[in-house]
Design an enzyme around this catalytic site. Structure first.
Site, PDB file in Angstrom:
ATOM      1  N   ARG A 190       0.365  -1.536  -0.058  1.00 16.83           N
ATOM      2  CA  ARG A 190       0.222  -0.048  -0.172  1.00 16.83           C
ATOM      3  C   ARG A 190       1.241   1.654   0.263  1.00 16.83           C
ATOM      4  NH1 ARG A 190      -2.725  -3.633  -1.640  1.00 16.83           N
ATOM      5  NH2 ARG A 190      -5.015  -3.941  -0.471  1.00 16.83           N
ATOM      6  N   LEU A 191       2.617   0.747  -0.560  1.00 21.75           N
ATOM      7  CA  LEU A 191       3.196   2.293  -0.846  1.00 21.75           C
ATOM      8  C   LEU A 191       3.271   2.546  -1.622  1.00 21.75           C
ATOM      9  CD1 LEU A 191       5.869   0.971   1.807  1.00 21.75           C
ATOM     10  CD2 LEU A 191       4.185   2.373   2.238  1.00 21.75           C
TER      11      LEU A 191
END
Length: 211
Positions: A190-191
């Protein structure tokens, strides 16, 4: 599996400032062409979000029908819910979500009506059935049954001799004139990569946003 457990890790690509184009219109065109070339299902589908006079938002899927240096165009019934909301508040947001490429593009700006000539040209390019539908459907209004709609189509066929050549006065195009773009590329854990373009005067300023 519970809804909360549904997740996917994004690993296909990265989005670095060095790879981004200075003009967001050019960058969007690049990504859009890549979505077309990837044979995605309806890569031209976009979410259109509008807000009424009371500040209540609504969203729906529409299709992009034009892209140039002026903005992004789509067509609809001016008396529909979105048309009424754009009359009350001529600002909107668009979202393209190309799942297979793990990409999103957000676009925000003011909305204006296309010229009658632009709307006429696009209307006449549509199939006859779609042109009849524009005349027949009181979009977003309550109707009692499917039969009511089919009766209206039959009436339009008779009135328009089956092949309307004149655009309904209540139907036409809108152009969203952007002042903001965001390009989103999915990344692991989720970066995600997020590059935003904000219009400042006559130029665009690019910045990276935290995921």
């Amino acid at each position: 599996m519970s809804i909360a457990d549904l997740r996917k890790d994004y690993t296909q690509a990265t989005l670095d400032e060095a790879d981004a184009l200075a003009n967001p219109f050019d960058f969007f065109k690049l990504w859009f062409d890549q979505a077309l070339n990837a044979d995605l299902p309806e890569p031209n589908a976009m979410t259109l979000a509008t807000v009424n006079a009371k500040g209540q938002p609504s969203a729906r899927i529409v299709l992009i029908k034009g892209l140039d240096a002026r903005g992004i165009t789509f067509f609809t019934n001016y008396e529909s819910r979105k048309g009424q909301e754009l009359a009350q508040n001529p600002h909107a947001a668009l979202l393209f979500h190309w799942t297979e490429l793990e990409r999103q593009v957000r676009i925000e700006g003011r909305v204006e009506k296309c010229s009658p000539e632009e709307s006429d040209a696009y209307y006449l390019s549509r199939p006859a059935g779609s042109r009849l539908g524009a005349w027949a459907s009181p979009q977003s209004q309550v109707i009692n049954s499917r039969e009511v709609l089919e009766a209206r189509v039959k009436q339009a066929q008779e009135e328009q001799q089956g092949d309307p050549k004149t655009r309904p006065p209540f139907w036409g195009g809108y152009r969203l004139v952007p002042d903001f773009f965001e390009f989103w590329q999915g990344r692991p854990s989720r970066l995600h990569d997020r590059l935003a373009y904000t219009l400042q005067g006559d130029s665009w300023a690019m910045s990276r946003l935290a995921p």
